[in-house]
Design a protein around this motif. Structure first.
Motif, short mmCIF file in Angstrom:
data_model
loop_
_atom_site.label_atom_id
_atom_site.label_comp_id
_atom_site.label_asym_id
_atom_site.label_seq_id
_atom_site.Cartn_x
_atom_site.Cartn_y
_atom_site.Cartn_z
N ALA A 1 2.31 11.44 30.65
CA ALA A 1 2.44 10.06 29.35
C ALA A 1 1.58 9.07 30.04
O ALA A 1 1.12 8.05 29.60
CB ALA A 1 3.42 9.65 29.39
N ALA B 1 1.64 17.80 26.20
CA ALA B 1 3.37 17.21 26.09
C ALA B 1 3.27 15.88 26.07
O ALA B 1 3.53 15.15 25.20
CB ALA B 1 4.18 18.43 24.63
N GLY B 2 3.20 15.48 26.93
CA GLY B 2 3.76 13.88 27.41
C GLY B 2 2.12 13.21 27.35
O GLY B 2 2.40 12.25 27.07
N SER C 1 1.52 23.21 28.92
CA SER C 1 2.01 23.04 28.43
C SER C 1 2.84 21.22 27.62
O SER C 1 2.66 20.39 27.06
CB SER C 1 2.34 23.50 27.29
OG SER C 1 1.70 24.57 27.67
N GLU C 2 3.37 21.58 29.24
CA GLU C 2 4.66 20.36 28.96
C GLU C 2 3.95 18.86 29.27
O GLU C 2 3.66 17.50 28.93
CB GLU C 2 5.64 20.43 29.81
CG GLU C 2 6.58 21.31 29.25
CD GLU C 2 7.97 21.70 30.55
OE1 GLU C 2 7.56 21.05 31.41
OE2 GLU C 2 8.33 22.78 29.96
N MET C 3 2.88 18.93 30.46
CA MET C 3 2.23 17.63 30.59
C MET C 3 1.00 16.99 29.24
O MET C 3 1.05 16.23 29.30
CB MET C 3 0.74 17.81 31.67
CG MET C 3 0.32 16.92 31.92
SD MET C 3 -1.05 17.38 33.97
CE MET C 3 -2.11 18.35 33.05
N HIS D 1 4.55 24.32 32.33
CA HIS D 1 4.49 23.23 32.74
C HIS D 1 3.25 22.62 32.61
O HIS D 1 3.75 21.62 31.86
CB HIS D 1 4.35 23.09 33.84
CG HIS D 1 6.21 23.48 34.35
ND1 HIS D 1 6.38 24.73 35.52
CD2 HIS D 1 7.48 22.95 33.91
CE1 HIS D 1 7.37 24.91 35.65
NE2 HIS D 1 8.71 23.52 34.89
N CYS E 1 5.43 16.14 32.24
CA CYS E 1 6.11 15.50 30.75
C CYS E 1 5.41 13.99 31.32
O CYS E 1 4.79 13.28 30.24
CB CYS E 1 6.56 15.72 30.75
SG CYS E 1 7.19 15.10 28.33
N SER E 2 6.13 13.15 31.53
CA SER E 2 5.71 12.20 31.73
C SER E 2 4.76 11.65 32.88
O SER E 2 3.92 10.93 32.88
CB SER E 2 7.04 11.89 33.82
OG SER E 2 7.39 12.45 34.19
N THR F 1 7.63 13.99 35.95
CA THR F 1 7.41 15.54 35.55
C THR F 1 6.40 15.56 34.93
O THR F 1 5.37 14.79 34.31
CB THR F 1 8.02 15.31 34.16
OG1 THR F 1 8.69 14.97 33.43
CG2 THR F 1 10.02 15.94 35.02
N ARG G 1 -4.50 17.46 23.57
CA ARG G 1 -3.43 17.50 23.52
C ARG G 1 -3.04 17.68 22.24
O ARG G 1 -1.94 17.19 21.59
CB ARG G 1 -3.02 16.64 24.64
CG ARG G 1 -3.54 15.33 24.95
CD ARG G 1 -4.20 14.24 24.87
NE ARG G 1 -4.65 13.62 25.44
CZ ARG G 1 -5.05 12.27 26.03
NH1 ARG G 1 -5.82 13.20 27.12
NH2 ARG G 1 -5.12 11.13 26.12
N ALA H 1 2.63 12.56 23.85
CA ALA H 1 3.39 11.41 23.21
C ALA H 1 2.90 9.92 22.61
O ALA H 1 3.48 9.23 22.66
CB ALA H 1 5.19 11.94 23.78
#
Ligand code: F6P
Length: 563
Positions: A493, A312-313, A308-310, A306, A489-490, A487, A119, A316
């Motif tokens: 994380a 990104a989570g 990619s958003e995961m 989506h 992202c969350s 989501t 990631r 983070a």
């Protein structure tokens, strides 16, 4: 391999090498914790809250969009100071930095543990053997995205030209639990016209149920296996190929099978075109692999953006783990609390209780993540540990579980630290339901901590004869993890939070959290017995129990009861 020199070089000044690693319990920091435990074990959460109005604020942390309330633990500020001292002397931060640099912290397999590279942002560099791995990660992610887009848009069709309607991931363990958990968690982000199913168990019922009612011409199989030799997966994969070929002919394989693996030779031998293979690397452990090509089914379901958003989570939380000071570092705090209960309170288990039906498979996912990682009996120096390592992890969605096993939490004789996980907004668009769900989370954390006293029951007019049975002592510890909304992202994380908590525990215990030699024995014996089951003339020589079981199986496996 000289593990002791490897360990000492990674851990800098931390006493993880050679003889020293077995002396965890002799460290002054450990002894101080033992003395502290004796001093505070009788304190109650009720008393701790009454004596410190600022307790909730003191024992909460935030990071990567998550809110972590650990105030309902049996701790004082001194407990946390001592635990953080232990983390420092064990070299948690140094070993974390070594992991992120790509050093070979998986000592017993001689590999880096570089799921964090999966990631890392494009352009960031992490080298293994002098080669940047992040660029390779992004090359594969781009190929995955192009493929996922084709399947989702219908430009990738089955052999007869029909659009793919069902994707079946065949894989087990780390090649299954992450994708299945994520698919269920993120269903509200998934394309409703495309369903994903999973075949992990070799029980033929699972294959039958997963393919039931499907048109082979509209079905795509992802054979997902790091090694491409796992018996259960390969048996399921061969049955899938027969199912497909039986309906569409052997030329159809190219349109209906892709592979995710580190083993190109075995993929080719199976008959999957190397162009239809998505690689990952030996420095990604199966249970840490959701962000790699192992997540291909998730990406097809939710789309590459989506996905990619995961990532990104995940990233983070990686950044939080690297940058937040230990006193507010969520994964470190969480890992240290596990050590606190596991080694000082001697709690045997820890429960994972998501107040989110979409996270129904999170407990199973975390069972593998934590128990395969930290279920270890020797230190990095190869010496038997003289203390407890990873706890037993188990759980179910909260609310359902409240009406089954929470009774034991509240009034049983065992101490079970609980993680309650919830989100403040729901996609179900039934706010009354969601409020009630979360009300239950808050009420349970409160009931676990503070219970119900005999005096309160008496005031409420409960007949004296019933009071002993209705008293709940409280003092049951819990963490509460809140997110705004579930989501991609969350979810990323949350998973990374647990990954790094597991890492923190493993460094404190001085074990290799990234190998899994224990599961090998069963695989070897299963191969041997497989041969013996097939042929009644094969001589079977095991212990008398295994021998008798095999004989009974042979007797009953044929319809006529003939061996
Ligand atoms: O269950 C043991 C294990 O080795 C896991 O660690 C791994 O995730 C799983 O088997 C599957 O292995 P593979 O991806 O190689 O098929």
């Amino acid at each position: 391999m000289d593990h002791s020199s490897e360990a000492s070089s990674h851990a800098g000044q931390s006493p993880l090498s050679g003889d020293e690693s077995s002396k965890l319990t002799d460290l002054p920091q450990w002894r101080a914790l033992e003395a502290h435990y004796q001093a505070i074990k009788g304190l109650t959460l009720r008393g701790l809250f009454d004596s410190d109005p600022g307790r909730a604020a003191r024992f909460t942390a935030r990071g990567a969009g998550l809110f972590f309330d650990y105030s309902k633990n049996r701790i004082t500020p001194e407990t946390m100071r001592l635990l953080l001292d232990l983390a420092r002397v064990r070299g948690v931060e140094k070993r974390r930095d070594a992991m992120f640099r790509g050093e070979r912290i998986n000592d017993t397999e001689g590999r880096p543990a570089l799921h964090v590279a999966l990631r890392a942002k494009k352009g960031h560099k992490i080298e293994v053997d002098g080669r940047d791995v992040v660029s390779s990660v992004h090359e594969v992610l781009e190929r995955m995205a192009a493929f996922a887009d084709r399947v989702r848009s219908g430009t990738w069709t089955g052999f007869t030209g029909k659009r793919i309607r069902t994707v079946i991931n065949i894989g087990i363990g780390g090649s299954y639990l992450g994708p299945e958990m994520a698919y269920q968690a993120l269903r509200s982000f998934a394309d409703p016209l495309l369903s994903v199913r999973f075949i992990a168990n070799v029980d033929g019922e699972e294959f039958r149920a997963a393919t039931d009612g499907l048109d082979p011409a509209e079905t795509l199989f992802i054979i997902c296996s790091k090694t491409f030799t796992t018996q259960e997966t390969m048996v399921n994969a061969r049955t899938a190929r027969q199912w497909c070929v039986g309906a569409l002919g052997s030329d159809a394989v190219a349109s209906h099978f892709v592979a995710v693996s580190t083993n190109g030779a075995e993929v080719a031998r199976f008959g999957i075109d190397p162009d239809h293979m998505f690689v990952f690397w030996d420095w990604v452990g199966g249970r840490y692999s959701l962000g790699s090509a192992v997540g291909l089914s998730t990406m097809i379901a939710i789309g590459s953006e989506h996905f990619s958003e995961m990532l990104a989570g995940f990233r983070a939380m990686d950044e939080h783990f690297c940058q937040a000071p230990p006193e507010s570092n969520m994964p470190m705090l969480m890992g240290l609390l596990t050590v606190w209960y596991n080694n000082f309170f001697r709690a045997e288990t820890q429960a994972i209780l998501p107040y989110s039906k979409a996270l129904a498979r999170l407990p199973a996912y975390l069972e593998q993540l934590q128990m395969e990682s930290n279920g270890k009996h020797v230190t990095l120096a190869g010496r038997p540990v003289t203390y407890q390592t990873g706890p037993i992890i188990w759980g179910e969605p909260g609310v359902d579980a409240q009406h089954s096993f929470y009774q034991l939490f509240h009034q049983g004789t065992k101490l079970v630290p609980c993680d309650l996980i919830g989100f403040c907004r729901s996609d179900a668009k039934l706010p009354v339901h969601h409020d009630l769900l979360m009300v239950n989370l808050f009420a349970q954390a409160e009931a676990l901590a503070f219970g119900q006293s005999a005096a309160t029951l008496a005031e409420e007019g409960v007949p004296p004869v019933q009071i002993p049975f209705r008293v709940c002592d409280g003092n049951r510890p819990s963490n509460v993890i809140l997110g705004e909304r579930l989501t991609p992202c969350s979810l990323g994380a949350l998973i990374a939070l647990y990954e790094h908590s597991v890492f923190t525990q493993g460094v404190v215990w001085g074990i290799d959290s990234f190998d899994q030699w224990g599961v090998e024995l069963g695989k070897v014996l299963a191969r041997r017995i497989s041969a013996e089951i097939q042929d009644a003339d094969t001589v079977v020589s095991h212990d008398s129990s295994t021998q008798a079981l095999i004989a009974q199986y042979r007797l009953w496996r044929s319809p006529k009861g003939e061996a």
